[in-house]
Design a protein around this motif. Structure first.
Motif, PDB file in Angstrom:
ATOM      1  N   GLU A   1       6.964   5.057   8.651  1.00  0.00           N
ATOM      2  CA  GLU A   1       6.310   6.291   8.204  1.00  0.00           C
ATOM      3  C   GLU A   1       6.637   7.452   9.135  1.00  0.00           C
ATOM      4  O   GLU A   1       6.956   8.566   8.678  1.00  0.00           O
ATOM      5  CB  GLU A   1       4.791   6.072   8.128  1.00  0.00           C
ATOM      6  CG  GLU A   1       3.976   7.339   7.945  1.00  0.00           C
ATOM      7  CD  GLU A   1       4.203   8.036   6.607  1.00  0.00           C
ATOM      8  OE1 GLU A   1       3.715   9.162   6.438  1.00  0.00           O
ATOM      9  OE2 GLU A   1       4.894   7.455   5.738  1.00  0.00           O
TER      10      GLU A   1
ATOM     11  N   TRP B   1      10.382  -0.167   2.086  1.00  0.00           N
ATOM     12  CA  TRP B   1       9.890   1.057   1.471  1.00  0.00           C
ATOM     13  C   TRP B   1      11.041   1.753   0.762  1.00  0.00           C
ATOM     14  O   TRP B   1      12.127   1.917   1.317  1.00  0.00           O
ATOM     15  CB  TRP B   1       9.322   1.976   2.546  1.00  0.00           C
ATOM     16  CG  TRP B   1       8.368   3.014   2.049  1.00  0.00           C
ATOM     17  CD1 TRP B   1       7.988   3.240   0.764  1.00  0.00           C
ATOM     18  CD2 TRP B   1       7.658   3.956   2.848  1.00  0.00           C
ATOM     19  NE1 TRP B   1       7.085   4.269   0.703  1.00  0.00           N
ATOM     20  CE2 TRP B   1       6.865   4.728   1.960  1.00  0.00           C
ATOM     21  CE3 TRP B   1       7.610   4.228   4.211  1.00  0.00           C
ATOM     22  CZ2 TRP B   1       6.049   5.757   2.407  1.00  0.00           C
ATOM     23  CZ3 TRP B   1       6.793   5.244   4.640  1.00  0.00           C
ATOM     24  CH2 TRP B   1       6.014   6.001   3.768  1.00  0.00           C
TER      25      TRP B   1
ATOM     26  N   GLU C   1       0.836  -1.189   0.000  1.00  0.00           N
ATOM     27  CA  GLU C   1       0.000   0.000   0.000  1.00  0.00           C
ATOM     28  C   GLU C   1       0.873   1.241   0.000  1.00  0.00           C
ATOM     29  O   GLU C   1       1.749   1.400   0.840  1.00  0.00           O
ATOM     30  CB  GLU C   1      -0.912   0.009   1.223  1.00  0.00           C
ATOM     31  CG  GLU C   1      -1.921   1.146   1.233  1.00  0.00           C
ATOM     32  CD  GLU C   1      -2.903   1.028   2.380  1.00  0.00           C
ATOM     33  OE1 GLU C   1      -3.654   1.995   2.591  1.00  0.00           O
ATOM     34  OE2 GLU C   1      -2.923  -0.012   3.059  1.00  0.00           O
ATOM     35  N   ASN C   2       0.627   2.117  -0.967  1.00  0.00           N
ATOM     36  CA  ASN C   2       1.398   3.359  -1.091  1.00  0.00           C
ATOM     37  C   ASN C   2       2.905   3.088  -1.154  1.00  0.00           C
ATOM     38  O   ASN C   2       3.701   3.836  -0.593  1.00  0.00           O
ATOM     39  CB  ASN C   2       1.084   4.306   0.071  1.00  0.00           C
ATOM     40  CG  ASN C   2      -0.376   4.731   0.080  1.00  0.00           C
ATOM     41  OD1 ASN C   2      -0.980   4.921  -0.974  1.00  0.00           O
ATOM     42  ND2 ASN C   2      -0.936   4.886   1.269  1.00  0.00           N
TER      43      ASN C   2
END
Length: 245
Positions: free
Chosen positions: A233, A86, A66-67
């Motif tokens: 994040e 990420w 996701e993202n």
């Protein structure tokens, strides 16, 4: 492995070991080397983000993408290990690791944490740390503390930070448990932050496997563990906030 030099009875079923600093350093070097190899292995497999539900030959199963963030899990004993990866653009490994290693600022990226302090520095890149979570933390961490080592290794293309709990007896000898606190075990965790060739960006891999102890069903722990990896994040936001405008 450290030798047991003395022991004292704290409770009917707990002991503490007093060991020399040299023995402690040898043990942490041995344990952290294994953790580092696990982290490097996790960061090296399926480098391209996979398809939801896909399981690689190394046992990692993709839970969600996701993202741009891939979250995977792998069974290890009765608990799962969780991994997030990420691609962080316009952010160097050093910029990210500087924030991730800032123990004094840890509360900024983990709201459940009420105290993080260094107990002992064994070497420039090797430390013993106490992490304490308060009564208002999420159930997984509520009123818990962890006595962990942190080892940081810089490589040509990035940085590895390995963090895991000390054995209970050694931890008790270094730092007596707080009243009413539950001492959990961070079985393995850490970061691999890699510089991408020809690009001012980095690939961040975070792995965590946690046994919080106390009266929590292991299935409950496994469901919550995958939320821990989203800490990337918060760290990304802090790291980017330090960049010049």
């Amino acid at each position: 492995m450290p030798q047991k030099m003395s022991s004292s009875t704290v409770t009917p079923c707990s002991r503490s070991w007093s060991i020399s600093e040299d023995s402690l350093k040898r043990y942490v070097h041995f344990a952290s080397e294994s953790c580092i190899q696990e982290l490097l292995s996790a960061s090296d497999s399926n480098r391209v983000v996979g398809i939801n539900g896909a399981t690689g030959s190394d046992g990692w199963k993709v839970l969600t993408v996701e993202n741009g963030v891939e979250i995977s899990k792998r069974r290890s004993g009765s608990l799962h290990a969780f991994r997030s990866r990420w691609l962080l653009k316009s952010l160097s490994p050093q910029q990210f690791i500087t924030v991730a290693n800032a123990i004094d600022a840890a509360k900024q990226w983990d709201s459940d944490l009420v105290e993080a302090k260094y107990i002992k520095d064994l070497e420039e890149n090797l430390s013993i740390i106490r992490l304490r979570f308060g009564d208002s933390a999420k159930p997984l961490f509520r009123n818990r503390e962890f006595i962990v080592y942190e080892r940081r290794e810089t490589m040509e293309d990035g940085t590895v930070v390995a963090v895991a709990s000390l054995p209970k007896e050694i931890a008790a000898g270094l730092q007596p448990k707080q009243n009413n606190a539950i001492r959990g075990l961070l079985l393995q965790s850490g970061w691999v932050v890699e510089q991408l060739e020809g690009d001012d960006s980095c690939m961040v891999t975070y792995v965590v496997q946690l046994d919080p102890a106390g009266w929590l069903p292991k299935c409950f722990v496994n469901r919550l563990n995958n939320k821990l990896v989203m800490i990337i994040e918060n760290l990304r936001k802090l790291a980017q906030a330090t960049l010049p405008n």
